[in-house]
Design a protein around this motif. Structure first.
Motif, short mmCIF file in Angstrom:
data_model
loop_
_atom_site.label_atom_id
_atom_site.label_comp_id
_atom_site.label_asym_id
_atom_site.label_seq_id
_atom_site.Cartn_x
_atom_site.Cartn_y
_atom_site.Cartn_z
N PHE A 605 0.84 -1.20 0.00
CA PHE A 605 0.00 0.00 0.00
C PHE A 605 0.88 1.25 0.00
O PHE A 605 1.84 1.35 0.77
CB PHE A 605 -0.90 -0.03 1.24
N TYR A 606 0.53 2.20 -0.88
CA TYR A 606 1.25 3.48 -0.94
C TYR A 606 0.23 4.61 -0.91
O TYR A 606 -0.88 4.49 -1.43
CB TYR A 606 2.08 3.59 -2.22
N ARG A 607 0.65 5.72 -0.33
CA ARG A 607 -0.23 6.90 -0.30
C ARG A 607 0.64 8.15 -0.11
O ARG A 607 1.32 8.29 0.91
CB ARG A 607 -1.25 6.80 0.83
N GLY A 608 0.63 9.01 -1.11
CA GLY A 608 1.33 10.29 -1.00
C GLY A 608 2.82 10.17 -0.82
O GLY A 608 3.41 10.94 -0.05
N ASN A 609 3.47 9.27 -1.54
CA ASN A 609 4.93 9.14 -1.47
C ASN A 609 5.56 10.19 -2.39
O ASN A 609 5.39 10.15 -3.60
CB ASN A 609 5.35 7.73 -1.88
N GLU A 610 6.30 11.13 -1.81
CA GLU A 610 6.89 12.23 -2.58
C GLU A 610 8.12 11.78 -3.36
O GLU A 610 8.38 12.26 -4.45
CB GLU A 610 7.30 13.36 -1.63
N GLU A 611 8.88 10.85 -2.79
CA GLU A 611 10.17 10.51 -3.37
C GLU A 611 10.04 9.66 -4.62
O GLU A 611 10.72 9.90 -5.62
CB GLU A 611 11.02 9.77 -2.32
N LEU A 612 9.16 8.66 -4.61
CA LEU A 612 9.11 7.73 -5.75
C LEU A 612 8.79 8.43 -7.08
O LEU A 612 9.50 8.16 -8.06
CB LEU A 612 8.11 6.60 -5.46
N PRO A 613 7.80 9.26 -7.26
CA PRO A 613 6.62 9.44 -6.41
C PRO A 613 5.57 8.38 -6.74
O PRO A 613 5.60 7.75 -7.79
CB PRO A 613 6.12 10.83 -6.82
N LEU A 614 4.59 8.21 -5.83
CA LEU A 614 3.52 7.24 -6.03
C LEU A 614 2.40 7.54 -5.04
O LEU A 614 2.65 7.97 -3.91
CB LEU A 614 4.03 5.82 -5.81
N GLY A 615 1.16 7.31 -5.48
CA GLY A 615 0.02 7.51 -4.60
C GLY A 615 -0.48 8.94 -4.58
O GLY A 615 -0.75 9.49 -3.51
N TRP A 616 -0.65 9.54 -5.79
CA TRP A 616 -1.13 10.91 -5.88
C TRP A 616 -2.25 11.01 -6.90
O TRP A 616 -2.30 10.25 -7.87
CB TRP A 616 0.01 11.86 -6.30
N ILE A 617 -3.12 11.98 -6.70
CA ILE A 617 -4.19 12.28 -7.65
C ILE A 617 -4.30 13.79 -7.80
O ILE A 617 -4.09 14.55 -6.84
CB ILE A 617 -5.55 11.68 -7.21
N SER A 618 -4.60 14.24 -9.00
CA SER A 618 -4.85 15.66 -9.28
C SER A 618 -6.30 15.80 -9.72
O SER A 618 -6.64 15.45 -10.85
CB SER A 618 -3.90 16.18 -10.37
N ARG A 619 -7.14 16.29 -8.84
CA ARG A 619 -8.57 16.41 -9.16
C ARG A 619 -8.87 17.64 -10.00
O ARG A 619 -9.91 17.70 -10.67
CB ARG A 619 -9.40 16.45 -7.87
N LYS A 620 -7.98 18.62 -9.96
CA LYS A 620 -8.10 19.78 -10.83
C LYS A 620 -6.70 20.30 -11.11
O LYS A 620 -5.74 19.99 -10.39
CB LYS A 620 -8.97 20.87 -10.20
N TYR A 621 -6.60 21.07 -12.15
CA TYR A 621 -5.29 21.54 -12.59
C TYR A 621 -4.59 22.32 -11.48
O TYR A 621 -5.21 23.14 -10.79
CB TYR A 621 -5.43 22.42 -13.83
N ALA A 622 -3.30 22.04 -11.28
CA ALA A 622 -2.42 22.72 -10.32
C ALA A 622 -2.65 22.29 -8.88
O ALA A 622 -2.14 22.92 -7.96
CB ALA A 622 -2.54 24.24 -10.43
N SER A 623 -3.41 21.22 -8.66
CA SER A 623 -3.57 20.71 -7.30
C SER A 623 -3.29 19.21 -7.29
O SER A 623 -3.54 18.52 -8.27
CB SER A 623 -4.98 20.98 -6.77
N ARG A 624 -2.78 18.72 -6.18
CA ARG A 624 -2.58 17.28 -6.02
C ARG A 624 -2.81 16.91 -4.56
O ARG A 624 -2.63 17.73 -3.66
CB ARG A 624 -1.18 16.85 -6.47
#
Length: 680
Positions: A605-624
């Protein structure tokens, strides 16, 4: 590059030099800010000069707009329509773009200011449409007066702070066209209010200066794309609404000719688009629809190519979404619109069909044996006799077919998408088996070959994480457009295609994807098999089968063919709470839990890993923001297979769902690599 394109580029460059010289010496340009607006029919007409359009704005809360004092009223309007633009300020970095001759501005990745798209969005002036719509909705005279003044102020501010050819807002010719179109619609909405003479002068100046510029900077040949359609639409608007301008007829004809040609290139035969982006397709389809509506408003026939592109494009969009707010997130998206987020030109409400009509059509579509086929013939006779005089039965039959078991599978071969509509409790899945995008640069495509997304009702569960940004953050730009940000398999931590490090959009060494087999049976099982060659350079081919069984749910079978040892990683981006459940995962889908069971690799399970990165979603432009992501990985000798079962049942006898016979058939198809076969 052929001779015609070479000549086009030389003329385009020479015209830019000519415009710059005329601008610098202050003469030779046909437009100026001080004109007699009354000489233009668009400015002095009391009747609407633009067609009535379908709008939907349930979130426009105008209840607060009847308050008395102007300060509170202005604050409430800004809350709804957005603040007045600081036309050159990048909102995330606080830096300002230089106001200088636009070709000299460095805006590529690594620039010192930020993401240019963030500033372009405000300067489309589409918030003027919002102000105009509020003015139309509210009946409060003081509110209407303030809205008109705010609208005028924003337009005149933009003109004053953006001298012709100076600043970033002239870099993209399409941005000029969208600004022209929104300005015309905004002032048409308020034309029966007390609009100042200065504001009407501003409208004429903006339209004339922008159309003059667009005509000399059209994106053609290898530059052609969604920008071309926007530019052509701008020329058509200027030519039709302002016939008094000297070049109006040329603008109109040039816009129509190029738009018809490019609409049939960009919007494919099945209604999808070459760039593999649903958001950009929506913009192109809406632009075609706006032009058609405008021409018909003036009793002019729309070119057949534009009209047909709009029909098939809007039909494609409605197959995957009920409104622009529920569009699948595929490819790049800057959250842009042709005119306004409230426009519903290319969308239509679901048709309410009589139950008796639906039952007759189900007899037609479910017919299999001789007795059923006799019933089919009788049903068709009844349909023609009783329902044809009432409504368009051909369109209605298509809708019911899509709802029926035989219509649960929709395949769009030209654009490379399939949709399986399961039972209501199972939702629907979208399978991506198209190309990377438009050659040569494949700009707006993502490396998402064979990705699968799943909606349960109106709720997306397995999702495509989106776009985030074009510039300013190359680390996350590479991630969001790369393979690991999609529900597919990545080999040796390499994307399916090679990203061009010199740009935020380009790809090198693109892949080819293909749907090679599809099967439907009367028991309700649907199977799709596709492959891609993105890893052909290392001798690897990825095959994926999407399987639906209305008794058990969904299964995804993957086979990675090749030689030698490789690291394989499969990702599932889950937009819902998840937790471990036995040897699988439980997904909290609100109405009931679903279970994801993965064979073939160790899952984590991954969530919000900055380094890989992995586990991110952008629901609108310029946001994650973080999202739950399951990663199943293994290092192994090839060939190797994964099996993912997604079902509301925690334990399923695998042999009842995915038995050895089916697996062997899939392997045989992989060996043969046959073309598309349809079995019913």
């Amino acid at each position: 590059m052929n001779l015609k394109e070479f000549k086009y580029r030389m003329v385009r460059r020479a015209s830019l030099v000519g415009m710059w010289i005329r601008m610098r010496i202050g003469c030779g340009l046909p437009f100026k800010k001080t004109i007699l607006a009354d000489n233009y029919g668009f400015c002095n007409s009391r009747q609407s000069c633009l067609p009535s359009l379908p709008w939907s704005y349930p979130d426009l809360d105008v209840s607060k707009l009847s308050i008395a004092d102007n300060e509170s009223l202005a604050t409430a309007i800004v809350t709804i329509a957005g603040a007045e633009g600081d036309w050159h300020k990048e909102p995330d970095t606080g830096q300002y773009w230089p106001v200088q001759f636009f070709p000299r501005i460095a805006f590529q990745p690594g620039n010192p200011v930020g993401d240019i798209q963030r500033v372009w969005e405000r300067s489309r002036l589409q918030n003027l449409i919002t102000l105009g719509l509020i003015c139309r909705v509210t009946q409060h005279a003081n509110t209407q007066h303030l809205l008109v003044k705010m609208l005028e102020k924003r337009l005149l501010s933009w003109i004053d702070e953006n001298p012709w050819l100076w600043g970033i807002h002239y870099i993209s010719t399409m941005e000029c066209a969208l600004r022209l179109i929104s300005t015309c619609h905004a002032f048409d909405l308020i034309r029966n209010q007390k609009v100042s003479l200065q504001a009407w002068q501003g409208v004429v100046y903006l339209v004339h200066s922008h159309a003059y510029f667009i005509r000399r900077r059209l994106c053609l040949y290898s530059y052609a794309g969604n920008h071309t359609l926007g530019e052509c639409a701008g020329l058509i608007y200027a030519g039709l609404l302002f016939p008094e301008l000297p070049d109006a007829q040329d603008w109109l004809q040039t816009g129509l000719d190029h738009m018809e040609r490019e609409a049939n290139v960009q919007i494919l035969a099945d209604g999808g688009n070459r760039e593999q982006s649903f958001r950009y397709l929506t913009m192109m389809v809406d632009l075609c629809g706006l032009v058609i509506a405008l021409l018909k408003h003036y009793d002019k026939s729309a070119p057949n190519g534009i009209e047909q592109a709009w029909i098939r494009g809007s039909s494609f969009l409605r197959a995957f979404a009920t409104s622009p707010d529920s569009l699948p997130v595929v490819g790049d998206s800057d959250d842009g619109y042709a005119l306004s987020r409230y426009l519903r030109l290319s969308w239509q409400p679901n048709i309410q069909l009589p139950k008796s009509f639906c039952r007759l059509l189900e007899n037609v579509f479910e017919a299999a044996d001789v007795r059923q086929k006799q019933e089919k013939k009788r049903s068709l006779c009844l349909i023609n006799e009783h329902f044809e005089p009432v409504f368009n039965t051909a369109a209605a039959m298509k809708i019911v077919f899509q709802r029926s078991a035989r219509g649960r599978l929709q395949v769009f071969e030209a654009s490379g998408f399939s949709k399986i509509q399961g039972e209501t409790v199972h939702g629907n899945m979208r399978f991506t088996h198209g190309q990377l995008g438009t050659a040569r640069g494949f700009g707006h495509g993502h490396a998402d070959a064979l990705s699968v997304c799943w909606n349960l009702g109106d709720k997306p569960i397995l999702v495509d994480p989106g776009t985030y940004l074009y510039d300013r953050d190359p680390h996350f730009r590479r991630y969001f457009r790369g393979t690991s940000a999609h529900n597919t398999i990545i080999v040796d931590a390499l994307d399916q295609a090679l990203q061009n490090p010199q740009t935020s959009f380009g790809w090198l060494q693109p892949y080819k994807a293909e749907l090679v087999w599809q099967q439907k049976d009367l028991e309700g099982r649907i199977l799709l098999l596709a492959c891609h060659n993105g890893y052909a350079g290392m001798g690897v081919t990825h095959w994926r089968a999407l399987i639906y069984d209305r008794q058990f749910g969904w299964a995804v079978w993957d086979r990675i063919d090749g030689m030698g040892e490789h690291h394989l990683a499969m990702h599932w981006h889950v937009d819902a709470p998840i937790e471990r459940s036995g040897d699988g995962w439980m997904v909290d889908c609100a109405s009931q839990p679903w279970f994801i069971h993965i064979e073939g690799g160790e899952s984590a399970f991954y969530r919000g890993n900055e380094e890989l990165p992995l586990g991110w979603i952008s629901r609108k432009y310029a946001s994650r923001e973080p999202i739950n992501t399951i990663k199943a990985e293994v290092r192994t000798q090839l060939p190797h297979e994964f099996l993912t079962i997604i079902s509301p049942q925690q334990v399923i006898p695998t042999e009842l769902f995915i038995n050895d016979t089916l697996i062997q058939r899939l392997r045989n198809h992989c060996k043969r690599g046959v073309g598309v076969q349809i079995q019913n």
